[in-house]
Design a protein around this motif. Sequence first.
Motif, PDB file in Angstrom:
ATOM      1  N   UNK A 184       7.037 -11.961   3.728  1.00  0.00           N
ATOM      2  CA  UNK A 184       8.410 -12.034   4.228  1.00  0.00           C
ATOM      3  C   UNK A 184       8.981 -10.633   4.459  1.00  0.00           C
ATOM      4  N   UNK A 185       8.763  -9.743   3.476  1.00  0.00           N
ATOM      5  CA  UNK A 185       9.255  -8.360   3.619  1.00  0.00           C
ATOM      6  C   UNK A 185       8.532  -7.651   4.762  1.00  0.00           C
ATOM      7  N   UNK A 186       7.230  -7.906   4.897  1.00  0.00           N
ATOM      8  CA  UNK A 186       6.469  -7.285   5.978  1.00  0.00           C
ATOM      9  C   UNK A 186       7.005  -7.737   7.334  1.00  0.00           C
ATOM     10  N   UNK A 187       7.308  -9.014   7.453  1.00  0.00           N
ATOM     11  CA  UNK A 187       7.860  -9.533   8.706  1.00  0.00           C
ATOM     12  C   UNK A 187       9.210  -8.890   9.009  1.00  0.00           C
ATOM     13  N   UNK A 188      10.038  -8.732   7.973  1.00  0.00           N
ATOM     14  CA  UNK A 188      11.361  -8.139   8.182  1.00  0.00           C
ATOM     15  C   UNK A 188      11.240  -6.704   8.689  1.00  0.00           C
ATOM     16  N   UNK A 189      10.379  -5.907   8.050  1.00  0.00           N
ATOM     17  CA  UNK A 189      10.219  -4.510   8.464  1.00  0.00           C
ATOM     18  C   UNK A 189       9.663  -4.436   9.879  1.00  0.00           C
ATOM     19  N   UNK A 198       9.617  -3.736   0.817  1.00  0.00           N
ATOM     20  CA  UNK A 198       8.228  -4.150   1.016  1.00  0.00           C
ATOM     21  C   UNK A 198       7.315  -3.487  -0.011  1.00  0.00           C
ATOM     22  N   UNK A 199       7.502  -2.197  -0.236  1.00  0.00           N
ATOM     23  CA  UNK A 199       6.679  -1.483  -1.218  1.00  0.00           C
ATOM     24  C   UNK A 199       6.840  -2.069  -2.608  1.00  0.00           C
ATOM     25  N   UNK A 200       8.085  -2.413  -2.987  1.00  0.00           N
ATOM     26  CA  UNK A 200       8.323  -2.966  -4.315  1.00  0.00           C
ATOM     27  C   UNK A 200       7.686  -4.347  -4.451  1.00  0.00           C
ATOM     28  N   UNK A 201       7.797  -5.163  -3.410  1.00  0.00           N
ATOM     29  CA  UNK A 201       7.162  -6.485  -3.444  1.00  0.00           C
ATOM     30  C   UNK A 201       5.649  -6.357  -3.559  1.00  0.00           C
ATOM     31  N   UNK A 202       5.083  -5.372  -2.873  1.00  0.00           N
ATOM     32  CA  UNK A 202       3.640  -5.158  -2.944  1.00  0.00           C
ATOM     33  C   UNK A 202       3.230  -4.661  -4.326  1.00  0.00           C
ATOM     34  N   UNK A 203       4.068  -3.812  -4.943  1.00  0.00           N
ATOM     35  CA  UNK A 203       3.777  -3.347  -6.298  1.00  0.00           C
ATOM     36  C   UNK A 203       3.798  -4.510  -7.289  1.00  0.00           C
TER      37      UNK A 203
END
Length: 748
Positions: free
Chosen positions: A575-580, A603-608
Motif C-alpha cells: 500500500x505504501x509502495x503504491x502511494x509513493x 514506506x521505509x518504516x513499513x518495510x522495516x
Amino acid sequence: MKAAGGSVRVRLRDGIAASDPGLLRLTAGLRTVGAIALALAVLSLLDADVTHLVAGAMAAMVATFSIREKQRGQQAVTLALGLPVALASVSLGALLSDRVVAGDFFFVALIFCAVYGRRFGDRGTALGLIGFQVYFLSLFVGAAVSGLPELYGAIVVAFLSSGLVRFVIVPETPAQILERLREAFRARLAQLVSAQLELLDAGPDEVEKALEGVRSGTARLHETAMMIQGRLEEGTSDEATARLVQRRIADAEIAAERLALLLLTARSAERADTLTLHLPGAPVPAGERLPVRDEATATLRRDLEALRMLVLRPVNGESGTALSHVRNRLLGYRDEENLPPAATAVQDVFRGIGEAARAVLGLRIALDGPQDESDDSPATARSREELDAEDAAIDAGEDDDRDEELTGLRRPTTRAAVQVAVGSSLAIVGGELLSSHRWYWAVLTCWIVFINTSSTGEILVKGYRRLLGTVFGVVAGIVLAGLVGQHTWTAFAVVLLCLFAMFYTAPLSYTLMSFFVTAALGVLYTLLHTYSFSVLVLRVEETALGAVCGIVAAAFVLPVRTDRRTNELLATVLERLAEVTEAAVDQLSGGPPVDLLDKARDLDQALADLRAAVQPLTHPVTPLRARRDTAQYVVALLETCAYHARSLAATAELLPTHPSIAADPRLRRAGRRIAHNIEAIAAHITDGQTAVEIETGPSIASLLEPDIPGTPRYGRVTDRVLRHLQRLDESVAGLARPLDVPVTAPKR
C-alpha cells in the motif's frame, strides 16, 4: 607526530560513531551503571546491608532503563510518577509475601495492567515496567512488612540517583543525540564508499566478499537514516529545518546506493540488477569488463578516495584550497564535457560520483550551515544554486493519520496483555512445582519474551535466544562466583561490568544480553549468600519453562500466526509502495506537488516492520529452508522496489528547480501498469481467492512513444526516471512468482 595523533583520534572517533550511531548504546550503559554505582555509594555511606544494596542497585537499574521518552521534561515527569508506583509495588509485594494465592493473583493482574499500559505510549510502558520489575525485586530480596522502611529508603535513593545521573552527570538533549546521529551517518557513508572502493579493486575470487561488504554498508547506512528520521521532530528547531535535513539525508542515501549499483555494472560484463544489492547470496553479474590497470580505473579509484575524504572532512576556511579543488573536480562530473574518456558504463560511475558529491555538498550545507564559496567552480556554483532552489521549495506538510483505531481484543496491547497473563499463570503454576522460592524466574522469562513481539514466531525465536544466553550465562556465573567469592565490592564491580555489557549489547544481540544478565545474577546470588550450582541450574529450568509457557499462550490464546502477521505487514508495504509510486509518477506527469519524502519514509518504516516480522522465517535454525529462501527473496525484491520508489520521489521533487527535468504527461500511461500490478498483488495477499492477474508487456520506455509522429520521444523526461520505472516494473512483476499471483500473457 601531532598530525598522526590527530588522524588516529579522528579515525577512532569515526569508528565509534559508526559502530554505535548517536552513542545511544554507550549512553544507555553509562547511565545505568552510573545510577547503580551512585546508589550503591550513597547506601554504603548509610551503612545499608547487602540485601538493601542489591535492592537499591536493581531499583536504580529499573528507574533508568524503563524511561524511553525523548524530551527531558517528559522524562522527569515519568521518573517522578514512577517513584510512587515503585513504592506501592514493593509494599504490595511485602504484604502479599505470606499469602501465596492472593499474591499470585495480584502478580498476574499486575502483569496484565503493565502490558496493557503500553497502549498509552512511552509513559504507560515505563510505569508498567517499573511496577512489574519492582514487584519482582520484592520477590528477589524476600521483602517483608517489617523491612519496608529500609526498602523505601533504598528505592528513594535509587530513583534520586537515576535522576541525578540522567539530568546532571550524563545529560543529553534531543539536539545532541541528533547531532551524534548525523556524525554516525557521515561515518557510515564513508565506510560504504570504502566498501565500494574494495569492490572496485576486488579480484574474481574476492568480489563475493567485497559485494557482501557493500550490502552490509548499504543496510547500515539505511538504518542510521531511519534513526535520524525518528529524532528529527524533537531534535530540530522547527519543521522546515527537520524537512531540510530529512531531504539531504535521503539524497545522500540514494546517491550512495546508486553509485554502488553503477560500480557493480561497470566491473561486470552485464548490467547489474538492483536486487543484487539487497539479496544475501545473490549471484554476482558474470564477467569482468573493467581493466585493473586502465587510466580510467586509476582515476576512478582516486575519485572514490576523494569522495570518502569529502564525506569525513568539511570544506571550510581551515582546510585550505586542496579540498575545494577536489570537490570542484567531482562536481564537474555532472557536466558531460568533464567526463574522462572511457566506456559508457565507466562514465556512468563518474556521473554517479558527481551526484554523490552534490549530495554530500547538500548534506554539509544542511548540517553545518553556509560555507565559503570563494573557490567555487562554475559546476559547484550551479550545484549550490540548485540546492538553494530546492531548499526554498521545501514546504512543511501536515501529517495525515490514517491508521484505523482498533478496539477490544483486536487492539494489539489488549491481546498481548491477555496472552501474557495466561502465560504467566501457567509459569507461576509450573514454576512453583519446580521451586517454591525461585518460581518468579519463569514468570520473568514469560513476561520478557512478549516485550516488542507481535507474532507466535517472534516469541518462539526470542524464547530460544533467551534460553541459549541463559545456559551460557550460567557457566559464566559459576566461574565469576568462584572468582569473586565473598568480596562484596569486587562482586559489585563485576556486576556493574556485566550490566554495562548487557545494555551495550542489547540492541545487537538478545542472546548476549541474556548471557550478561545471567552472569550478573550468579554474582548477586553470591552476595545474598544463596549461591549454589543447583540454583543456577534451576535458573535454566525456570527460563525454559517460562519460554514454553509464553509460546503456548501465544499459540493458543488469541494467536497471531506469523503468516498472518507477515501478510498484514506485506499488504501495508505494498500500500505504501503504491502511494509513493503513484504520487511520484503523477508529479512527474505534471500533477500538483505533494509530500513525497514523508510518503517514502512511511514506506521505509513499513518495510522495516516487515523485515523484523519475517525473522522467525529467515532464522538460521528454521527447518523450512524453501520458505526461508522465499521470504528472503520477497523482502529483497521489496527493498529493490523501495529504492526505485525513493529515487522517483527524489527526482519528482526536483521538478520545480531543475530545468533539465520537466513533467511529461505520458508517464501516467507508463505508471498505470505498475500501479495495477501492485494493487493486484496486495489484493491477492489480502484475499487469496480474489481473481487478479499481473499484467506484463512491452518495456516502460516503449510506452512513451510520441502521440504525434516526428516529436521527440522522451521530451525532457530524463533517462534516469525511465530506468527507475523500468526496474520498478520488473521488480513488482517479479513478486508474482514467489507470492503465487497469476501472470497475464503479454498481448501481441
